[in-house]
Design a protein around this motif. Structure first.
Motif, PDB file in Angstrom:
ATOM      1  N   HIS A 271       0.834  -1.195   0.000  1.00 43.14           N
ATOM      2  CA  HIS A 271       0.000   0.000   0.000  1.00 43.14           C
ATOM      3  C   HIS A 271       0.871   1.250   0.000  1.00 43.14           C
ATOM      4  N   LEU A 272       0.671   2.069  -1.002  1.00 46.09           N
ATOM      5  CA  LEU A 272       1.346   3.363  -1.098  1.00 46.09           C
ATOM      6  C   LEU A 272       0.332   4.382  -1.583  1.00 46.09           C
ATOM      7  N   GLY A 273       0.767   5.626  -1.739  1.00 48.84           N
ATOM      8  CA  GLY A 273      -0.131   6.640  -2.254  1.00 48.84           C
ATOM      9  C   GLY A 273      -0.613   6.285  -3.657  1.00 48.84           C
ATOM     10  N   LEU A 274      -1.880   6.579  -3.932  1.00 49.96           N
ATOM     11  CA  LEU A 274      -2.453   6.291  -5.245  1.00 49.96           C
ATOM     12  C   LEU A 274      -2.022   7.383  -6.213  1.00 49.96           C
ATOM     13  N   THR A 275      -1.278   6.999  -7.234  1.00 52.58           N
ATOM     14  CA  THR A 275      -0.684   7.967  -8.150  1.00 52.58           C
ATOM     15  C   THR A 275      -1.034   7.614  -9.588  1.00 52.58           C
ATOM     16  N   LEU A 276      -0.838   8.580 -10.446  1.00 55.63           N
ATOM     17  CA  LEU A 276      -1.045   8.383 -11.885  1.00 55.63           C
ATOM     18  C   LEU A 276       0.148   8.991 -12.623  1.00 55.63           C
ATOM     19  N   PRO A 277       1.011   8.164 -13.211  1.00 56.40           N
ATOM     20  CA  PRO A 277       0.892   6.704 -13.291  1.00 56.40           C
ATOM     21  C   PRO A 277       1.221   6.024 -11.968  1.00 56.40           C
ATOM     22  N   ASN A 278       0.902   4.756 -11.902  1.00 54.49           N
ATOM     23  CA  ASN A 278       1.168   3.937 -10.736  1.00 54.49           C
ATOM     24  C   ASN A 278       2.673   3.817 -10.512  1.00 54.49           C
ATOM     25  N   ILE A 279       3.058   3.589  -9.273  1.00 58.97           N
ATOM     26  CA  ILE A 279       4.474   3.368  -8.976  1.00 58.97           C
ATOM     27  C   ILE A 279       4.957   2.054  -9.578  1.00 58.97           C
ATOM     28  N   TRP A 280       4.030   1.084  -9.778  1.00 60.39           N
ATOM     29  CA  TRP A 280       4.405  -0.251 -10.237  1.00 60.39           C
ATOM     30  C   TRP A 280       4.160  -0.419 -11.731  1.00 60.39           C
ATOM     31  N   TYR A 281       4.931  -1.320 -12.340  1.00 59.01           N
ATOM     32  CA  TYR A 281       4.821  -1.630 -13.758  1.00 59.01           C
ATOM     33  C   TYR A 281       4.995  -3.143 -13.902  1.00 59.01           C
ATOM     34  N   LEU A 282       4.017  -3.793 -14.485  1.00 56.85           N
ATOM     35  CA  LEU A 282       4.057  -5.245 -14.622  1.00 56.85           C
ATOM     36  C   LEU A 282       4.967  -5.653 -15.782  1.00 56.85           C
ATOM     37  N   ALA A 283       5.707  -6.736 -15.592  1.00 61.18           N
ATOM     38  CA  ALA A 283       6.554  -7.260 -16.666  1.00 61.18           C
ATOM     39  C   ALA A 283       6.918  -8.700 -16.344  1.00 61.18           C
ATOM     40  N   ARG A 284       7.145  -9.451 -17.417  1.00 63.11           N
ATOM     41  CA  ARG A 284       7.660 -10.816 -17.274  1.00 63.11           C
ATOM     42  C   ARG A 284       8.866 -10.966 -18.190  1.00 63.11           C
ATOM     43  N   ILE A 285       9.895 -11.645 -17.664  1.00 67.23           N
ATOM     44  CA  ILE A 285      11.119 -11.914 -18.412  1.00 67.23           C
ATOM     45  C   ILE A 285      11.334 -13.421 -18.457  1.00 67.23           C
ATOM     46  N   ASP A 286      11.613 -13.945 -19.660  1.00 68.73           N
ATOM     47  CA  ASP A 286      11.956 -15.358 -19.828  1.00 68.73           C
ATOM     48  C   ASP A 286      13.283 -15.460 -20.560  1.00 68.73           C
ATOM     49  N   THR A 287      14.257 -16.086 -19.904  1.00 67.76           N
ATOM     50  CA  THR A 287      15.547 -16.383 -20.529  1.00 67.76           C
ATOM     51  C   THR A 287      15.914 -17.815 -20.157  1.00 67.76           C
ATOM     52  N   PRO A 288      16.911 -18.393 -20.813  1.00 70.97           N
ATOM     53  CA  PRO A 288      17.325 -19.752 -20.432  1.00 70.97           C
ATOM     54  C   PRO A 288      17.759 -19.870 -18.980  1.00 70.97           C
ATOM     55  N   GLU A 289      18.265 -18.781 -18.397  1.00 73.35           N
ATOM     56  CA  GLU A 289      18.758 -18.856 -17.028  1.00 73.35           C
ATOM     57  C   GLU A 289      17.728 -18.448 -15.981  1.00 73.35           C
ATOM     58  N   LEU A 290      16.685 -17.713 -16.360  1.00 75.34           N
ATOM     59  CA  LEU A 290      15.774 -17.180 -15.352  1.00 75.34           C
ATOM     60  C   LEU A 290      14.439 -16.793 -15.968  1.00 75.34           C
ATOM     61  N   THR A 291      13.353 -17.142 -15.253  1.00 71.67           N
ATOM     62  CA  THR A 291      12.033 -16.578 -15.512  1.00 71.67           C
ATOM     63  C   THR A 291      11.642 -15.783 -14.281  1.00 71.67           C
TER      64      THR A 291
END
Length: 789
Positions: A271-291
């Motif tokens: 929970h943090l202050g509601l901002t625009l844009p949001n503090i968070w940004y969704l992302a997924r990374i897939d590599t041979p060494e790490l998802t």
């Protein structure tokens, strides 16, 4: 005359047409600020092709042959969607806002230059391991690749301000962690307020305003010196400076034997202050060494919250006391220490100001930390002749390695590796919740916890004696830790993170445990646990805090004909803080009136600095354990019952004036609304408010689905300003089935369809999987194009 009229009409029409064409051209130009999401782009330094697909919500899924390439691609997509947010984050942190925004932000720049966050971040980079430095360098190269290839407009903020951002540097990514440390370790503001209250209240009365579970062992220390009459004062600093933490964030992790699948479940919603844009940004990374998938912070290459293929982790703020103010005695450019006078460490900061002359800030530092009484009005208010106030803060210590901790937790495969990563998190203090596919669960308190020679950090301390100095920090191994408890789950909602008997001091007082109690109640009721049940629990709006205090208020109040109907309604209320219900509106309007009636006469001008939702202090007053109900401005001694009755009558009068006589038609959502306002466009005179996005929401300060409010706000005390910007439920039986949601949207560009498309789904509790789409909405291939810059 007719001919003149026709000519004037033609001129007006021509002017209107030209204006329309200019506006159209401007609109079309700004549309070029939207990023290219399909086709191919060349990025210098890539080792191989990287594919970035996006789903219908704009979430990027990065597939790369190495993590170095993935970090480069993440920097590129962060810049595509959030470059303005990144730019103003680093300018705020380095005290360079006024170069772009003018003198209106000079007070912020003076503050940040005094703290020296930018200088600290530069030095931090050199202390990091080679692999972390390489990741930061790759990320910065990705950001700069976007800047180099941008052929149209940048984000609208840049065009409005006629500003072109400088290249991104690896050390810029370290500023975010320093800023979060300041934001989430702000209890020193309370020390300054208590010093002011010492002008009018004795120590025991001040202690009653901040009650502690173990008052016998945590008595307030005396202030170092009373403030002089007429000491300089000012309004409180802008909220962006104060950065006081609100009590928020939920996390729980449930062991496999208590879930439907037999594998752990971890739920987390910071929970943090509601901002625009949001503090968070969704992302997924897939590599041979790490998802790795979950929540990133634009400007930072590592996932702050999320999961890899073996481990899921979440964070809640500990609320440990990791900052202190010291009153220093001064003689010229020297200050007094236990070993005699020592010279200040001096430096000059030149602050460029747009449309004005540069400003030179003279910064002094002591052995405790920077002198803040020149830039923090609250600190200046407590000065006596020949003194200054300095700040000791774990977020201002050199050699921060938080980036190392995030890098390692992204790669952790076991409990041991999670703990090793957590040991590198220094500030702010955080409760790290974790679960592994191997079936283990737990929570580790991470971050530096000062060991004090004396005192408990309750008041500003005399800096010249050494009696209250920090002598070191608790060893990581002695910080609270819980792994695989017999009850089968771990819960933290900012409540005290250890059981009674823990031998070390972390803080004098803790946030109320109502959210944690409600989470435990629902977990026990709804076993075996599932992802669906945990997602529903994150949206729970039954307030145990409101129910407990409501019972005390209703039992104590002196009823009258004017308030009996409201008391009947409140007496039957189940504590659900739903936006279409009248009871939350009646309760909170009454509660706010009660705080004023009970405490305002004693606190005077300081009341609005203190007031918030402080149920423990109010409970003790109403139960007669303290004497706050008596109004000091009258000659009679008043009991709490009549005071509560008058407060309720006044609250009902205000509500009838605003919403009419039909009490059942009153709605919590009429006042409890989340307003998402762009930090720049929302401040444009006249049109700014029309660019905000407002929606009615459920919840309150003590609900799991937190609808945090600032009761000290004199105009909109019930506005929803603080809550879960990110929600996630991780399923360790199949991590691809984990569910997430952020507030607002992925893009920071107001012209993007992904700017606010998630507002209503976020409000209504929807979640989705972070799995690469079978039929992506967009597909961009980033190809190698030469040496890295």
């Amino acid at each position: 005359m007719r001919r003149l009229g026709r000519w004037l009409a033609r001129i007006a029409a021509g002017t209107a047409l030209v204006l329309l064409l200019v506006l159209l051209a401007g609109w079309l130009w700004l549309r070029t600020s939207l990023p290219t999401l399909d086709g191919e782009r060349t990025i210098a330094g890539l080792q191989a092709d990287v594919t970035v697909t996006r789903d219908e919500r704009g979430v990027p899924y990065i597939e790369a042959s190495s993590m170095e390439d993935a970090y480069r691609a993440l920097g590129f997509v962060h810049a595509q969607d959030r470059l303005a947010q990144m730019e103003f984050m680093r300018r705020f942190g380095t005290g360079r806002l006024s170069e772009v925004l003018g003198s209106g932000t000079l007070h912020l720049d003076r503050y940040m230059r005094t703290l020296g966050v930018g200088r600290l971040a530069e030095a931090d980079f050199e202390t990091l391991s080679d692999e972390v430095q390489d990741a930061l360098v790759a990320y910065a190269a990705g950001v700069n690749a976007f800047l180099a290839e941008a052929g149209g407009a940048l984000a609208p903020e840049f065009e409005l301000l006629l500003h072109e951002p400088e290249p991104w540097r690896p050390a810029d990514s370290l500023i975010w962690g320093r800023m979060m440390a300041l934001r989430l370790t702000g209890n020193w503001h309370g020390e300054l307020l208590r010093a002011r209250l010492a002008e009018r209240l004795p120590p025991e009365r001040i202690g009653e305003l901040w009650p502690t579970e173990d008052a016998a062992n945590s008595q307030p220390t005396a202030p170092s010196a009373p403030p002089e009459e007429g000491a300089p004062g000012s309004e409180l600093l802008d909220e962006r400076i104060r950065q006081n933490p609100a009590d928020g964030s939920n996390g729980w992790v449930i062991a496999g034997p208590r879930t439907e699948t037999g594998a752990p479940i971890l739920a987390n919603d910071p929970h943090l202050g509601l901002t625009l844009p949001n503090i968070w940004y969704l992302a997924r990374i897939d590599t041979p060494e790490l998802t790795v998938a979950g929540a990133t912070a634009p400007g930072v290459p590592f996932h702050v919250l999320g999961r890899n293929s073996d481990v899921a982790w979440g964070l809640t703020t500990t609320h440990g006391d990791a900052s202190d103010t010291f009153v220093e005695r001064v003689e010229g450019n020297w200050y007094e220490t236990p070993d005699g006078l020592q010279p200040f460490r001096l430096r000059q900061e030149t602050i460029a100001v747009r449309f004005a002359d540069p400003v030179v800030e003279r910064v002094r530092e002591t052995r405790h930390g920077p002198v803040i009484s020149t830039v923090v009005p609250e600190a200046a208010e407590i000065l006596t002749a020949g003194t200054v106030v300095s700040l000791a803060h774990t977020g201002l210590l050199p050699g921060d390695v938080n980036a190392e901790g995030l890098y390692r937790i992204n790669r952790a495969r076991s409990v041991e590796e999670v703990l090793a990563a957590a040991a590198r998190l220094r500030s702010p203090q955080q409760n790290v919740l974790f679960a592994t596919r191997a079936g283990q669960i737990g929570m580790q308190v991470a971050g530096l916890a000062p060991v004090r020679a004396g005192g408990d950090g309750f008041m500003p301390a005399p800096g010249w004696t050494g009696e209250f100095d920090w002598t070191g920090f608790l060893p990581f191994e002695e910080m609270p830790r819980e792994i695989d408890p017999e009850r089968g789950y771990v819960i933290n909602a900012n409540n005290r993170p250890f059981e009674p008997g823990y031998p070390h001091f972390l803080a004098r007082d803790w946030p109320e445990p109502y959210r944690a109690a409600r989470i435990e109640e629902v977990i026990e009721r709804d076993l075996p646990a599932s992802v669906r049940i945990s997602g529903r629990l994150q949206m729970d709006v039954r307030s145990l805090g409101a129910m407990e205090l409501r019972d005390l208020l209703v039992d104590t109040v002196s009823p009258s004909e004017a308030n009996r109907a409201a008391l009947r309604l409140l007496g039957a209320w189940d504590g659900v803080m739903a936006r279409d219900r009248p009871e939350p509106l009646i309760y909170y309007t009454w509660l706010r009136s009660v705080y004023g009636a009970v405490f305002a006469d004693d606190l005077g001008d300081h009341f609005h600095r203190w007031v918030g939702e402080r149920p423990d202090a109010l409970r003790r007053a109403i139960r007669g354990e303290t004497t706050w109900c008596d109004n000091i401005t009258t000659e009679i001694i008043e009991a709490c019952g009549p005071v509560l009755g008058r407060a309720l009558d006044f609250a009902l009068l205000r509500l009838r004036e605003a919403y009419g006589e039909d009490m059942l038609s009153w709605r919590w959502g009429a006042v409890h609304r989340a307003r998402f306002s762009n930090s720049l466009f929302g401040r444009i005179p006249v049109i700014g408010p029309y660019l905000d996005h407002v929606l009615e929401t459920d919840g309150g300060n003590f609900t799991v689905n937190r609808g945090g409010m600032n009761l000290a706000d004199r105009e909109r005390p019930f506005r929803h300003v603080h809550g879960a910007g990110y929600r996630a439920v991780y399923d360790l039986s199949d991590l691809d089935r984990s569910q997430v949601m952020i507030a607002a949207g992925q893009s920071g560009n107001p012209l993007s369809r992904w700017y606010t498309d998630l507002l209503v789904p976020w409000r209504d509790g929807e979640q989705f999987e972070l799995v690469p789409p079978g039929s992506p909405a967009h597909r961009l291939v980033l190809r190698p194009g030469g040496d890295s810059p």
